[in-house]
Design an enzyme around this catalytic site. Structure first.
Site, short mmCIF file in Angstrom:
data_model
loop_
_atom_site.label_atom_id
_atom_site.label_comp_id
_atom_site.label_asym_id
_atom_site.label_seq_id
_atom_site.Cartn_x
_atom_site.Cartn_y
_atom_site.Cartn_z
CB SER A 133 -0.84 -0.05 1.40
OG SER A 133 -1.92 1.19 1.35
CE LYS A 159 -4.63 -0.15 0.14
NZ LYS A 159 -5.41 -1.05 1.16
CG LEU A 160 -1.33 3.94 -6.89
CD1 LEU A 160 -1.25 4.83 -7.96
CD2 LEU A 160 0.28 3.98 -6.24
CG ASP A 187 -7.94 1.81 0.51
OD1 ASP A 187 -9.08 2.24 0.67
OD2 ASP A 187 -7.30 1.17 1.53
CG ASN A 189 -8.44 4.47 3.57
OD1 ASN A 189 -7.23 4.64 3.12
ND2 ASN A 189 -8.88 3.53 4.17
CG ASP A 237 -10.86 -1.80 4.56
OD1 ASP A 237 -11.14 -2.33 5.58
OD2 ASP A 237 -9.73 -0.93 4.27
CE LYS A 261 -7.42 -3.20 6.32
NZ LYS A 261 -7.79 -1.60 6.41
C1 NPQ Z 1 -6.66 0.35 4.54
N1 NPQ Z 1 -4.32 0.07 5.58
O1 NPQ Z 1 -6.58 -0.64 3.82
C2 NPQ Z 1 -5.49 0.38 5.62
C3 NPQ Z 1 -5.77 1.77 6.28
C4 NPQ Z 1 -4.64 2.27 7.28
C5 NPQ Z 1 -2.21 -1.00 4.50
O2 NPQ Z 1 -3.52 0.71 3.63
C6 NPQ Z 1 -1.98 3.32 11.33
C7 NPQ Z 1 -2.70 2.06 11.84
C8 NPQ Z 1 -2.05 3.82 10.02
C9 NPQ Z 1 -3.81 1.77 10.78
C10 NPQ Z 1 -3.13 3.95 8.14
C11 NPQ Z 1 -3.31 -0.21 4.43
C12 NPQ Z 1 -3.10 3.35 9.02
C13 NPQ Z 1 -3.76 2.22 9.70
C14 NPQ Z 1 -3.84 3.17 6.86
C15 NPQ Z 1 -4.62 1.79 8.64
O3 NPQ Z 1 -7.18 1.01 4.36
MG MG Z 2 -8.55 0.00 2.88
#
Ligand code: NPQ
Ligand code: MG
Length: 366
Positions: A133, A159-160, A187, A189, A237, A261
């Site tokens: 990521s 993954k961007l 992603d 978010n 997600d 997750k």
């Molecule tokens: C996601 N993770 O898939 C998450 C979001 C995310 C690897 O992209 C601290 C703790 C910082 C948890 C940043 C990836 C974070 C975190 C991003 C989770 O959406």
């Molecule tokens: Mg995500």
């Protein structure tokens, strides 16, 4: 299995570089670890909550409070992970807290009978392909350098992270630079609304594997509407907090792919339920990541080895996030991580490293 003690431990780990998403920039990980002590074995669980409720409503201090005040006191004196899960079910939410506790119990139980988590869950592979990521950057050249580094390390999928103002341009630049064969996904978010559908449809030109969580956490119905307006497959997600949510999203046509997750959905037992359900419906899965230490990473890698996990996960190497992990580091070999074969999660924190990064410890009594 008799539970003789439960210890909460907080650790602080700096990240190798700031990680920016649409919800904020993180420079360090503040992690809550659970250690369950039984006469036969100890077990570890990692709580994936962030220290602020930016990704989901849970946060680290809140998870610790839920554990000490409600969850741990509700555990029977003798419990395996299934019984613990049942005892915790009456408390609403707090899935990341429940997951950490249940995983620690499951780890102790499996160590006692010398079975690996992968074997227990039904893993069918000894190693799993890994994606990475990539955070939002200040400029496109900076992003291209970062992606180039990860591709050189062997990651099989990129993954961007995107947000309004950082979407079409960086995706176009990465696609042009690395060509049509690079497995590429994005992603958001939860940074967009349905009104952004025309802009999101602009991503259709780039041959993405998927777009992850474009709309808000509680917008499952709107994701179904968006799915009819764009051709990039939608992956959920944040919206999926249980097997029931997964069933609803699949029925509605809100997603064709799910990022699993275990922390977000309450543990590895629930993750296996989502796996079985999604597989039966032809919905593809991959294992997400929450910047776990080796403790959480080990368990995720075991889950990612199940047959329904048909896409590369965010199960990156330890060094993607940490200069020093609390376990022996997970290292990429040919774009893959090995599934731990030892009992339970198959890894142990290194005592000296763990002590060095520990900021507090606390025994909770039932
Ligand atoms: C996601 N993770 O898939 C998450 C979001 C995310 C690897 O992209 C601290 C703790 C910082 C948890 C940043 C990836 C974070 C975190 C991003 C989770 O959406
Ligand atoms: Mg995500």
């Amino acid at each position: 299995m008799k539970i003789t003690g439960i210890e909460l431990r907080r650790i602080a780990l700096p990240l190798v570089a700031p990680f920016r998403t649409s919800f904020g920039t993180e420079t360090a990980r503040d992690v809550l670890l659970v250690r369950v002590v039984t006469p036969e074995a100890e077990g570890w669980g990692e709580c994936v909550a962030m220290n602020r409720p930016l990704y989901s409503p849970e946060y680290t201090d809140g998870a610790a409070e839920a554990m000490r005040r409600f969850l741990v006191p509700a555990l029977p004196a003798h419990a395996d992970a299934q019984a613990a899960g049942r005892a915790l079910a009456r408390f609403k939410g707090h899935r990341m807290a429940k997951a950490a506790l249940e995983t620690a119990i499951l780890d102790a139980q499996l160590r006692a009978r010398r079975e690996s988590l992968g074997s227990y869950l039904g893993a069918t592979r000894e190693r799993v392909p890994c994606g990475v990521s990539v955070g939002i950057m200040d400029s496109v050249p900076e992003l291209l350098d970062a992606v180039e580094g990860y591709v050189a390390e062997g990651y099989v999928r990129i993954k961007l992270k995107i947000e309004p103002g950082w979407d079409l341009e960086p995706v176009r630049a990465v696609r042009e630079r690395f060509g049509p064969d690079l497995l590429l996904q994005v992603d958001a978010n939860a940074a967009y609304t349905l009104a952004d559908a025309p802009r999101l449809a602009g991503l259709d030109a780039f041959g993405l594997l998927l777009i992850e969580q474009p709309l808000a956490n509680d917008d499952i119905v709107q994701h179904a509407a968006l799915a009819r307006r764009i051709s990039t497959p939608i992956c959920l997600d944040e919206s999926i907090e249980s097997a029931e949510h997964a069933a609803a999203a699949i029925t509605l046509g809100a997603c064709s792919i799910i990022n699993v997750k275990p922390g977000r959905i309450g543990g590895y037992l629930e993750a296996r339920r989502v796996h079985d359900l999604a597989r039966a419906h032809g919905v593809a899965l991959w294992c997400g990541g929450m910047l776990e230490t080796g403790v959480g990473r080990a368990a995720n890698v075991a889950l990612a080895a199940l047959p329904g996990f048909t896409l590369p996960g965010d199960t990156s190497a330890s060094r993607r996030y940490f200069a020093t992990d609390i376990t022996p580091p997970f290292e990429l070999r040919d774009g893959h991580l090995d599934v731990p074969a030892g009992p339970g999660i198959g890894v142990d924190p290194v005592p000296e490293i763990l002590d060095e990064v520990t900021t507090s410890t606390e025994w909770i009594t039932r």
